[in-house]
Design a protein around this motif. Structure first.
Motif, mmCIF file in Angstrom:
data_model
loop_
_atom_site.group_PDB
_atom_site.id
_atom_site.type_symbol
_atom_site.label_atom_id
_atom_site.label_comp_id
_atom_site.label_asym_id
_atom_site.label_seq_id
_atom_site.Cartn_x
_atom_site.Cartn_y
_atom_site.Cartn_z
ATOM 1 N N VAL A 1 -11.510 -65.597 -31.286
ATOM 2 C CA VAL A 1 -10.629 -64.864 -30.099
ATOM 3 C C VAL A 1 -11.586 -63.722 -29.377
ATOM 4 O O VAL A 1 -11.611 -63.877 -28.163
ATOM 5 N N LYS B 1 -13.071 -64.460 -25.321
ATOM 6 C CA LYS B 1 -12.692 -63.358 -24.497
ATOM 7 C C LYS B 1 -13.700 -62.836 -23.857
ATOM 8 O O LYS B 1 -13.808 -62.109 -23.105
ATOM 9 N N VAL C 1 -7.217 -69.777 -26.256
ATOM 10 C CA VAL C 1 -7.108 -68.773 -27.281
ATOM 11 C C VAL C 1 -5.885 -68.978 -27.995
ATOM 12 O O VAL C 1 -5.606 -68.893 -29.255
#
Length: 180
Positions: free
Chosen positions: A82, A86, A7
Motif C-alpha cells: 500500500v 501510494k 490498493v
C-alpha cells in the motif's frame, strides 16, 4: 474521494488471508476441534506458508509462533504494498508500528465478528451442532469465561458480551489510526 481500486484489491486479498492465518492461530490457542471441516480448510489454506516457517521457528508452549510470524509477515506485505503503490516514503519504524497495530486490529476484528455470531446464535440456535457454530463457540468461550470471573451472570442473563464488545471497540478505536 481519493481511493485507488488497486490498493483496495490488495488490501482485501491480503486482509482475507491475514484473517485466515489469525483464525488458525486463535483455533490453536483455544484448542478448537482440529477435525472440524472448517478447521481442516483453514489448515490446508495456511499450511503451505506455515509449515516452512515452523521448521525455522519453534512453538512456544501453545502459541504457534510460526502462525504469528506469518500473520505479521502478511500484514507487513500489505503495508509495504500500500505504501509503495501510494508512492510515499516511510521510515522502518512506521512499517513496524503499522504491522503490529494492524495485526492486533484484525485480531480484535476477528473476535468482534466471532462474538457477534456467537450472540446471534445464542438467540436463534442455542446449542447448534453445525461445525461453524461449534468453532465460534470454541473461539469465544475462553473470552466469556475470563469475563464471567469478573462479572457474574444476573439470574441467567450473561452481561459479559456487552463488556467484551466495549473492550474490543475501545481497543479498535485506539489502533484504528495505525491499521490499513
Amino acid at each position: 474521494m481519493n481511493s485507488d481500486p488497486f490498493v483496495m484489491l490488495i488490501k482485501v486479498i491480503c486482509n482475507l488471508y491475514l484473517f485466515i492465518v489469525l483464525l488458525r492461530l486463535v483455533l490453536q490457542l483455544t484448542r478448537a476441534d482440529f477435525y472440524n471441516p472448517i478447521s481442516q480448510g483453514i489448515v490446508k489454506a495456511t499450511s503451505p506458508l506455515v509449515l516452512p516457517l515452523r521448521k525455522v521457528i519453534p512453538a512456544i508452549g501453545r502459541l504457534d509462533t510460526a502462525s504469528l510470524v506469518l500473520a505479521f509477515l502478511v500484514q507487513f506485505v500489505t503495508v509495504f504494498l500500500v505504501v509503495s503503490i501510494k508512492g510515499v516514503s516511510a521510515p522502518p519504524s512506521i512499517y513496524v508500528i503499522y504491522t503490529v497495530a494492524g495485526t492486533l486490529y484484525h485480531l480484535l476484528d476477528l473476535y468482534f465478528w466471532a462474538m457477534l455470531i456467537s450472540v446471534i446464535l445464542s438467540w436463534v440456535a442455542p446449542g447448534a451442532n453445525h461445525p461453524g457454530a461449534m468453532l465460534v463457540g470454541q473461539i469465544t468461550s475462553p473470552l466469556y469465561r475470563a469475563c464471567q470471573r469478573v462479572i457474574p451472570t444476573l439470574g441467567g442473563l450473561d452481561l459479559s458480551p456487552i463488556f467484551i464488545f466495549l473492550a474490543i471497540s475501545f481497543l479498535k478505536q485506539v489502533l484504528a489510526p495505525y491499521s490499513l
